[in-house]
Scaffold this motif. Sequence first.
Motif, PDB file in Angstrom:
ATOM      1  N   ARG A  49       5.233   1.549  -0.446  1.00 52.28           N
ATOM      2  CA  ARG A  49       6.366   1.310  -1.348  1.00 52.28           C
ATOM      3  C   ARG A  49       5.994   1.494  -2.821  1.00 52.28           C
ATOM      4  O   ARG A  49       6.749   2.062  -3.594  1.00 52.28           O
ATOM      5  CB  ARG A  49       6.927  -0.101  -1.138  1.00 52.28           C
ATOM      6  CG  ARG A  49       8.139  -0.405  -2.012  1.00 52.28           C
ATOM      7  CD  ARG A  49       8.839  -1.688  -1.640  1.00 52.28           C
ATOM      8  NE  ARG A  49       9.235  -1.757  -0.250  1.00 52.28           N
ATOM      9  CZ  ARG A  49      10.321  -1.167   0.269  1.00 52.28           C
ATOM     10  NH1 ARG A  49      11.100  -0.460  -0.499  1.00 52.28           N
ATOM     11  NH2 ARG A  49      10.620  -1.292   1.536  1.00 52.28           N
ATOM     12  N   ARG A  50       4.841   1.043  -3.232  1.00 58.05           N
ATOM     13  CA  ARG A  50       4.425   1.201  -4.626  1.00 58.05           C
ATOM     14  C   ARG A  50       3.923   2.610  -4.917  1.00 58.05           C
ATOM     15  O   ARG A  50       3.625   2.933  -6.064  1.00 58.05           O
ATOM     16  CB  ARG A  50       3.336   0.193  -4.978  1.00 58.05           C
ATOM     17  CG  ARG A  50       3.830  -1.229  -4.958  1.00 58.05           C
ATOM     18  CD  ARG A  50       2.794  -2.199  -5.425  1.00 58.05           C
ATOM     19  NE  ARG A  50       1.441  -1.761  -5.060  1.00 58.05           N
ATOM     20  CZ  ARG A  50       0.356  -2.442  -5.274  1.00 58.05           C
ATOM     21  NH1 ARG A  50       0.422  -3.596  -5.872  1.00 58.05           N
ATOM     22  NH2 ARG A  50      -0.820  -1.983  -4.915  1.00 58.05           N
ATOM     23  N   ALA A  51       3.795   3.435  -3.893  1.00 56.13           N
ATOM     24  CA  ALA A  51       3.345   4.832  -3.994  1.00 56.13           C
ATOM     25  C   ALA A  51       1.928   4.935  -4.550  1.00 56.13           C
ATOM     26  O   ALA A  51       1.583   5.892  -5.217  1.00 56.13           O
ATOM     27  CB  ALA A  51       4.313   5.663  -4.817  1.00 56.13           C
ATOM     28  N   THR A  52       1.113   3.933  -4.241  1.00 54.91           N
ATOM     29  CA  THR A  52      -0.279   3.954  -4.674  1.00 54.91           C
ATOM     30  C   THR A  52      -1.231   4.271  -3.527  1.00 54.91           C
ATOM     31  O   THR A  52      -2.422   4.471  -3.761  1.00 54.91           O
ATOM     32  CB  THR A  52      -0.683   2.605  -5.287  1.00 54.91           C
ATOM     33  OG1 THR A  52      -0.449   1.585  -4.308  1.00 54.91           O
ATOM     34  CG2 THR A  52       0.106   2.320  -6.551  1.00 54.91           C
ATOM     35  N   GLN A  53      -0.719   4.292  -2.302  1.00 55.35           N
ATOM     36  CA  GLN A  53      -1.541   4.588  -1.134  1.00 55.35           C
ATOM     37  C   GLN A  53      -0.863   5.643  -0.266  1.00 55.35           C
ATOM     38  O   GLN A  53       0.366   5.674  -0.172  1.00 55.35           O
ATOM     39  CB  GLN A  53      -1.761   3.341  -0.286  1.00 55.35           C
ATOM     40  CG  GLN A  53      -2.548   2.260  -0.974  1.00 55.35           C
ATOM     41  CD  GLN A  53      -2.730   1.060  -0.077  1.00 55.35           C
ATOM     42  OE1 GLN A  53      -2.852   1.183   1.131  1.00 55.35           O
ATOM     43  NE2 GLN A  53      -2.744  -0.119  -0.678  1.00 55.35           N
ATOM     44  N   ILE A  54      -1.678   6.468   0.366  1.00 57.62           N
ATOM     45  CA  ILE A  54      -1.161   7.471   1.289  1.00 57.62           C
ATOM     46  C   ILE A  54      -2.070   7.498   2.512  1.00 57.62           C
ATOM     47  O   ILE A  54      -3.286   7.297   2.402  1.00 57.62           O
ATOM     48  CB  ILE A  54      -1.086   8.863   0.626  1.00 57.62           C
ATOM     49  CG1 ILE A  54      -0.364   9.853   1.529  1.00 57.62           C
ATOM     50  CG2 ILE A  54      -2.463   9.370   0.250  1.00 57.62           C
ATOM     51  CD1 ILE A  54      -0.029  11.167   0.850  1.00 57.62           C
ATOM     52  N   LYS A  55      -1.449   7.678   3.671  1.00 63.43           N
ATOM     53  CA  LYS A  55      -2.187   7.888   4.913  1.00 63.43           C
ATOM     54  C   LYS A  55      -1.678   9.168   5.537  1.00 63.43           C
ATOM     55  O   LYS A  55      -0.471   9.437   5.534  1.00 63.43           O
ATOM     56  CB  LYS A  55      -1.997   6.728   5.884  1.00 63.43           C
ATOM     57  CG  LYS A  55      -2.799   5.504   5.537  1.00 63.43           C
ATOM     58  CD  LYS A  55      -2.752   4.478   6.649  1.00 63.43           C
ATOM     59  CE  LYS A  55      -3.617   3.274   6.307  1.00 63.43           C
ATOM     60  NZ  LYS A  55      -3.600   2.278   7.385  1.00 63.43           N
ATOM     61  N   ILE A  56      -2.604   9.940   6.077  1.00 61.81           N
ATOM     62  CA  ILE A  56      -2.252  11.195   6.728  1.00 61.81           C
ATOM     63  C   ILE A  56      -2.767  11.144   8.156  1.00 61.81           C
ATOM     64  O   ILE A  56      -3.973  10.956   8.385  1.00 61.81           O
ATOM     65  CB  ILE A  56      -2.844  12.397   5.969  1.00 61.81           C
ATOM     66  CG1 ILE A  56      -2.264  12.407   4.558  1.00 61.81           C
ATOM     67  CG2 ILE A  56      -2.557  13.692   6.705  1.00 61.81           C
ATOM     68  CD1 ILE A  56      -2.877  13.414   3.636  1.00 61.81           C
ATOM     69  N   PHE A  76       1.666   8.368  -6.366  1.00 60.50           N
ATOM     70  CA  PHE A  76       1.874   9.644  -5.690  1.00 60.50           C
ATOM     71  C   PHE A  76       3.306  10.139  -5.883  1.00 60.50           C
ATOM     72  O   PHE A  76       3.554  11.324  -5.978  1.00 60.50           O
ATOM     73  CB  PHE A  76       1.603   9.521  -4.182  1.00 60.50           C
ATOM     74  CG  PHE A  76       0.162   9.317  -3.856  1.00 60.50           C
ATOM     75  CD1 PHE A  76      -0.761  10.329  -4.072  1.00 60.50           C
ATOM     76  CD2 PHE A  76      -0.284   8.122  -3.336  1.00 60.50           C
ATOM     77  CE1 PHE A  76      -2.104  10.144  -3.771  1.00 60.50           C
ATOM     78  CE2 PHE A  76      -1.614   7.936  -3.030  1.00 60.50           C
ATOM     79  CZ  PHE A  76      -2.526   8.944  -3.245  1.00 60.50           C
ATOM     80  N   ILE A  77       4.237   9.194  -5.921  1.00 60.60           N
ATOM     81  CA  ILE A  77       5.664   9.518  -6.027  1.00 60.60           C
ATOM     82  C   ILE A  77       6.240   8.720  -7.186  1.00 60.60           C
ATOM     83  O   ILE A  77       6.019   7.511  -7.286  1.00 60.60           O
ATOM     84  CB  ILE A  77       6.405   9.157  -4.714  1.00 60.60           C
ATOM     85  CG1 ILE A  77       5.842  10.006  -3.566  1.00 60.60           C
ATOM     86  CG2 ILE A  77       7.896   9.334  -4.854  1.00 60.60           C
ATOM     87  CD1 ILE A  77       6.304   9.571  -2.206  1.00 60.60           C
ATOM     88  N   SER A  78       7.001   9.379  -8.055  1.00 66.38           N
ATOM     89  CA  SER A  78       7.529   8.671  -9.220  1.00 66.38           C
ATOM     90  C   SER A  78       8.848   7.958  -8.932  1.00 66.38           C
ATOM     91  O   SER A  78       9.130   6.937  -9.531  1.00 66.38           O
ATOM     92  CB  SER A  78       7.712   9.647 -10.387  1.00 66.38           C
ATOM     93  OG  SER A  78       8.618  10.661 -10.039  1.00 66.38           O
TER      94      SER A  78
END
Length: 145
Positions: A49-56, A76-78
């Motif tokens: 939700r905060r766009a500070t983490q990504i998992k692939i 990652f997302i603004s």
Amino acid sequence: MFFPEGNIRVYLYGEPVDMRKSYDGLYALARNGMQRDPLSGHLFAFVNRRATQIKILYFDRSGWCVWAKRLEAGRFISDWREVRTREMDWTGLKLMLEGIEPKQIKRRKRYAHEINRGEYAGATSPSPLASMHVDRASYPSTQCR
């Protein structure tokens, strides 16, 4: 290791995801939320939700792999309102991992030579440099030793 091939597709999940999810939870989101087959070998990207983490999530012929990244600063997302579940290319994923959103990049006005713009594409006029005459007598002589 994280070595995807050039013809891999990347699917970005368009809603925030709880980063406590692992293989099974991300598999379920890819299968049910994106309506895609996670066994295809393609990459499935999920952002919190905060766009500070990504998992692939991806399947590499011998088992499931999860690659993760957490940003120390930035996002990652603004704006989540503009994000939809979508397919993107490998380059788009690399840009996103570096913090660059292609939609936000604006092409700045640059000088374009008239011939490049096609206005004089068929003209056969001589080069302006061809008519220049340089008087070498006015330059001081230089000798190389």
